[in-house]
Design a protein around this motif. Structure first.
Motif, PDB file in Angstrom:
ATOM      1  N   GLN A 203       2.463   6.661   6.170  1.00 40.68           N
ATOM      2  CA  GLN A 203       1.053   6.414   6.458  1.00 40.68           C
ATOM      3  C   GLN A 203       0.160   7.210   5.515  1.00 40.68           C
ATOM      4  O   GLN A 203      -0.863   6.712   5.044  1.00 40.68           O
ATOM      5  CB  GLN A 203       0.754   6.789   7.914  1.00 40.68           C
ATOM      6  CG  GLN A 203       1.413   5.865   8.930  1.00 40.68           C
ATOM      7  CD  GLN A 203       1.135   6.289  10.365  1.00 40.68           C
ATOM      8  OE1 GLN A 203       0.640   7.389  10.610  1.00 40.68           O
ATOM      9  NE2 GLN A 203       1.443   5.420  11.319  1.00 40.68           N
ATOM     10  N   ALA A 204       0.568   8.478   5.219  1.00 42.28           N
ATOM     11  CA  ALA A 204      -0.211   9.302   4.302  1.00 42.28           C
ATOM     12  C   ALA A 204      -0.224   8.691   2.905  1.00 42.28           C
ATOM     13  O   ALA A 204      -1.264   8.661   2.226  1.00 42.28           O
ATOM     14  CB  ALA A 204       0.360  10.721   4.255  1.00 42.28           C
ATOM     15  N   GLU A 205       0.961   8.205   2.474  1.00 40.16           N
ATOM     16  CA  GLU A 205       1.024   7.562   1.162  1.00 40.16           C
ATOM     17  C   GLU A 205       0.163   6.308   1.134  1.00 40.16           C
ATOM     18  O   GLU A 205      -0.514   6.036   0.137  1.00 40.16           O
ATOM     19  CB  GLU A 205       2.481   7.214   0.831  1.00 40.16           C
ATOM     20  CG  GLU A 205       3.360   8.438   0.584  1.00 40.16           C
ATOM     21  CD  GLU A 205       4.811   8.065   0.331  1.00 40.16           C
ATOM     22  OE1 GLU A 205       5.134   6.863   0.511  1.00 40.16           O
ATOM     23  OE2 GLU A 205       5.593   8.943  -0.049  1.00 40.16           O
ATOM     24  N   SER A 206       0.199   5.563   2.239  1.00 40.96           N
ATOM     25  CA  SER A 206      -0.626   4.363   2.321  1.00 40.96           C
ATOM     26  C   SER A 206      -2.113   4.722   2.278  1.00 40.96           C
ATOM     27  O   SER A 206      -2.904   4.068   1.578  1.00 40.96           O
ATOM     28  CB  SER A 206      -0.310   3.606   3.607  1.00 40.96           C
ATOM     29  OG  SER A 206      -1.133   2.468   3.740  1.00 40.96           O
ATOM     30  N   ALA A 208      -3.364   7.450   0.926  1.00 36.64           N
ATOM     31  CA  ALA A 208      -3.654   7.939  -0.424  1.00 36.64           C
ATOM     32  C   ALA A 208      -3.855   6.771  -1.379  1.00 36.64           C
ATOM     33  O   ALA A 208      -4.766   6.789  -2.224  1.00 36.64           O
ATOM     34  CB  ALA A 208      -2.523   8.839  -0.908  1.00 36.64           C
ATOM     35  N   GLU A 209      -2.983   5.756  -1.228  1.00 36.80           N
ATOM     36  CA  GLU A 209      -3.115   4.579  -2.089  1.00 36.80           C
ATOM     37  C   GLU A 209      -4.439   3.869  -1.837  1.00 36.80           C
ATOM     38  O   GLU A 209      -5.140   3.462  -2.775  1.00 36.80           O
ATOM     39  CB  GLU A 209      -1.940   3.631  -1.825  1.00 36.80           C
ATOM     40  CG  GLU A 209      -1.919   2.418  -2.731  1.00 36.80           C
ATOM     41  CD  GLU A 209      -0.702   1.547  -2.490  1.00 36.80           C
ATOM     42  OE1 GLU A 209      -0.632   0.454  -3.098  1.00 36.80           O
ATOM     43  OE2 GLU A 209       0.164   1.961  -1.702  1.00 36.80           O
ATOM     44  N   ARG A 210      -4.789   3.735  -0.538  1.00 33.78           N
ATOM     45  CA  ARG A 210      -6.074   3.106  -0.209  1.00 33.78           C
ATOM     46  C   ARG A 210      -7.234   3.944  -0.732  1.00 33.78           C
ATOM     47  O   ARG A 210      -8.243   3.400  -1.211  1.00 33.78           O
ATOM     48  CB  ARG A 210      -6.198   2.949   1.303  1.00 33.78           C
ATOM     49  CG  ARG A 210      -5.254   1.908   1.890  1.00 33.78           C
ATOM     50  CD  ARG A 210      -5.463   1.751   3.384  1.00 33.78           C
ATOM     51  NE  ARG A 210      -4.555   0.777   3.966  1.00 33.78           N
ATOM     52  CZ  ARG A 210      -4.515   0.462   5.253  1.00 33.78           C
ATOM     53  NH1 ARG A 210      -5.365   1.048   6.100  1.00 33.78           N
ATOM     54  NH2 ARG A 210      -3.660  -0.434   5.684  1.00 33.78           N
ATOM     55  N   SER A 211      -7.096   5.275  -0.650  1.00 32.54           N
ATOM     56  CA  SER A 211      -8.146   6.154  -1.150  1.00 32.54           C
ATOM     57  C   SER A 211      -8.329   5.982  -2.648  1.00 32.54           C
ATOM     58  O   SER A 211      -9.464   5.931  -3.146  1.00 32.54           O
ATOM     59  CB  SER A 211      -7.791   7.609  -0.819  1.00 32.54           C
ATOM     60  OG  SER A 211      -8.765   8.495  -1.339  1.00 32.54           O
ATOM     61  N   ASN A 212      -7.203   5.880  -3.374  1.00 33.07           N
ATOM     62  CA  ASN A 212      -7.283   5.658  -4.814  1.00 33.07           C
ATOM     63  C   ASN A 212      -7.952   4.327  -5.124  1.00 33.07           C
ATOM     64  O   ASN A 212      -8.784   4.230  -6.047  1.00 33.07           O
ATOM     65  CB  ASN A 212      -5.884   5.701  -5.433  1.00 33.07           C
ATOM     66  CG  ASN A 212      -5.268   7.095  -5.369  1.00 33.07           C
ATOM     67  OD1 ASN A 212      -5.982   8.093  -5.343  1.00 33.07           O
ATOM     68  ND2 ASN A 212      -3.945   7.166  -5.340  1.00 33.07           N
ATOM     69  N   GLN A 213      -7.588   3.300  -4.350  1.00 35.28           N
ATOM     70  CA  GLN A 213      -8.211   1.998  -4.549  1.00 35.28           C
ATOM     71  C   GLN A 213      -9.709   2.064  -4.296  1.00 35.28           C
ATOM     72  O   GLN A 213     -10.515   1.490  -5.044  1.00 35.28           O
ATOM     73  CB  GLN A 213      -7.555   0.965  -3.637  1.00 35.28           C
ATOM     74  CG  GLN A 213      -6.108   0.638  -4.000  1.00 35.28           C
ATOM     75  CD  GLN A 213      -5.470  -0.320  -3.016  1.00 35.28           C
ATOM     76  OE1 GLN A 213      -6.073  -0.651  -1.992  1.00 35.28           O
ATOM     77  NE2 GLN A 213      -4.269  -0.777  -3.318  1.00 35.28           N
ATOM     78  N   LEU A 214     -10.079   2.787  -3.211  1.00 34.85           N
ATOM     79  CA  LEU A 214     -11.507   2.926  -2.911  1.00 34.85           C
ATOM     80  C   LEU A 214     -12.234   3.698  -4.005  1.00 34.85           C
ATOM     81  O   LEU A 214     -13.378   3.372  -4.364  1.00 34.85           O
ATOM     82  CB  LEU A 214     -11.680   3.626  -1.560  1.00 34.85           C
ATOM     83  CG  LEU A 214     -11.269   2.804  -0.324  1.00 34.85           C
ATOM     84  CD1 LEU A 214     -11.372   3.665   0.925  1.00 34.85           C
ATOM     85  CD2 LEU A 214     -12.156   1.577  -0.179  1.00 34.85           C
ATOM     86  N   ASN A 215     -11.579   4.742  -4.560  1.00 35.99           N
ATOM     87  CA  ASN A 215     -12.185   5.500  -5.650  1.00 35.99           C
ATOM     88  C   ASN A 215     -12.406   4.618  -6.875  1.00 35.99           C
ATOM     89  O   ASN A 215     -13.459   4.675  -7.523  1.00 35.99           O
ATOM     90  CB  ASN A 215     -11.306   6.693  -6.019  1.00 35.99           C
ATOM     91  CG  ASN A 215     -11.344   7.782  -4.959  1.00 35.99           C
ATOM     92  OD1 ASN A 215     -12.324   7.913  -4.218  1.00 35.99           O
ATOM     93  ND2 ASN A 215     -10.285   8.575  -4.872  1.00 35.99           N
ATOM     94  N   GLU A 216     -11.374   3.800  -7.174  1.00 36.79           N
ATOM     95  CA  GLU A 216     -11.512   2.895  -8.312  1.00 36.79           C
ATOM     96  C   GLU A 216     -12.633   1.897  -8.073  1.00 36.79           C
ATOM     97  O   GLU A 216     -13.443   1.628  -8.977  1.00 36.79           O
ATOM     98  CB  GLU A 216     -10.194   2.160  -8.544  1.00 36.79           C
ATOM     99  CG  GLU A 216      -9.051   3.071  -9.022  1.00 36.79           C
ATOM    100  CD  GLU A 216      -7.746   2.320  -9.181  1.00 36.79           C
ATOM    101  OE1 GLU A 216      -7.745   1.093  -8.887  1.00 36.79           O
ATOM    102  OE2 GLU A 216      -6.756   2.935  -9.602  1.00 36.79           O
ATOM    103  N   GLN A 217     -12.673   1.355  -6.850  1.00 39.73           N
ATOM    104  CA  GLN A 217     -13.747   0.416  -6.530  1.00 39.73           C
ATOM    105  C   GLN A 217     -15.117   1.092  -6.592  1.00 39.73           C
ATOM    106  O   GLN A 217     -16.095   0.494  -7.056  1.00 39.73           O
ATOM    107  CB  GLN A 217     -13.506  -0.181  -5.148  1.00 39.73           C
ATOM    108  CG  GLN A 217     -12.282  -1.079  -5.066  1.00 39.73           C
ATOM    109  CD  GLN A 217     -12.015  -1.569  -3.665  1.00 39.73           C
ATOM    110  OE1 GLN A 217     -12.725  -1.214  -2.725  1.00 39.73           O
ATOM    111  NE2 GLN A 217     -10.983  -2.402  -3.511  1.00 39.73           N
ATOM    112  N   ALA A 218     -15.161   2.370  -6.148  1.00 40.35           N
ATOM    113  CA  ALA A 218     -16.428   3.112  -6.198  1.00 40.35           C
ATOM    114  C   ALA A 218     -16.863   3.342  -7.645  1.00 40.35           C
ATOM    115  O   ALA A 218     -18.058   3.221  -7.979  1.00 40.35           O
ATOM    116  CB  ALA A 218     -16.272   4.446  -5.471  1.00 40.35           C
TER     117      ALA A 218
END
Length: 282
Positions: A203-206, A208-218
């Motif tokens: 779940q943490a990896e998921s 983190a991956e979502r956070s990275n995606q959100l950062n890229e989208q941001a």
């Protein structure tokens, strides 16, 4: 029956084909006929399940002749090493796909057996037979020598039921079994904790991956917003220039004629004054 439950206790008399070779009391191993007589039986599983512990008898009411089946096992492979008088020994274990039979006998042919689930510790079963032998032989040894088939069942029920009840839960009478149960419980807890940790890690990896995606989208959004801001600024400047030009044009269109008229009017006034002055001089 792949469990750790105690099912039943049985008592047999091993039959001898002749007198002992030594001439002493008891039976010799070489004289065993391969037959045995059922003296007593106690279906602990039936009593337990009938009182609400489960549903069904020893084998779920599918086999009413379990005593005969165990008798065949004992008769085909009787206990060995029976030498010392007044002591049960020669213990053997017969394991099937459904259950296990543990049994032993003394030099007089008194054989005690129990049927358990496959996970019931054989060490504990042998301890039960050893503990059962002393009071049972003291009380029924003489009767066992001449008793007929199943004639001691009612008389033996009390002593058999007491020992079965005592040994029903192997962890309460066997420290090793209790320790093993605790170890298994700890292992199960650890496995659950590890599984939970792995799940949390996933779940943490998921996340983190979502956070990275959100950062890229941001970042993409921020870049697009800057570009849009620049475009809007350019459009605003263009609109300002256009408006200023229009205002200046309108003012020019309005003011120029007025200025021209004013100049012409001023020029005409000067000419009129000059003409009047000339007339006056004349």
């Amino acid at each position: 029956m792949s469990d750790d439950k105690l099912r039943c206790a049985l008592v047999y008399r091993l039959e001898s084909s002749g007198p002992s070779d030594s001439g002493e009391s008891g039976i010799a191993l070489s004289n065993l006929s391969g037959n045995c007589t059922l003296l007593a039986k106690y279906d602990h599983a039936s009593d337990y399940e009938g009182s609400g512990g489960g549903g069904g008898g020893l084998y779920g009411d599918r086999d009413k002749n379990y005593a005969e089946a165990v008798g065949m096992v004992v008769g085909n492979d009787p206990p060995s090493g029976l030498g010392e008088e007044g002591v049960i020994g020669g213990f053997k274990i017969c394991i099937s796909d459904a259950h296990q039979v543990i049994y032993g006998a003394d030099s007089e042919g008194l054989c005690l057996a129990i049927v358990t689930g496959l996970k019931y510790p054989s060490r504990t079963a042998i301890s039960m037979l050893t503990e059962l032998y002393t009071p049972y032989s003291e009380q029924f040894a003489l009767q066992a020598k001449s008793a007929t088939t199943d004639s001691l069942t009612k008389k033996s029920k009390k002593i058999l039921s007491q020992l079965c009840t005592k040994y029903d839960d192997s962890t309460k009478v066997d420290k090793a079994s209790a320790l093993n149960s605790k170890v298994e419980a700890v292992q199960a807890t650890m496995q659950d904790n590890i599984a939970a940790m792995l799940k949390n890690t996933e779940q943490a990896e998921s996340l983190a991956e979502r956070s990275n995606q959100l950062n890229e989208q941001a970042n993409v959004f921020q870049k697009k917003s800057k570009d849009l801001k620049k475009q809007m600024r350019c459009k605003n400047i263009k609109m300002t220039i256009i408006l200023v030009t229009l205002v200046v044009g309108v003012l020019v269109i309005i003011l120029v004629p007025l200025i021209v008229r004013a100049k012409n009017a001023a020029k005409g006034g000067r000419m009129l004054r000059g003409f009047l002055e000339e007339i006056g001089e004349a």
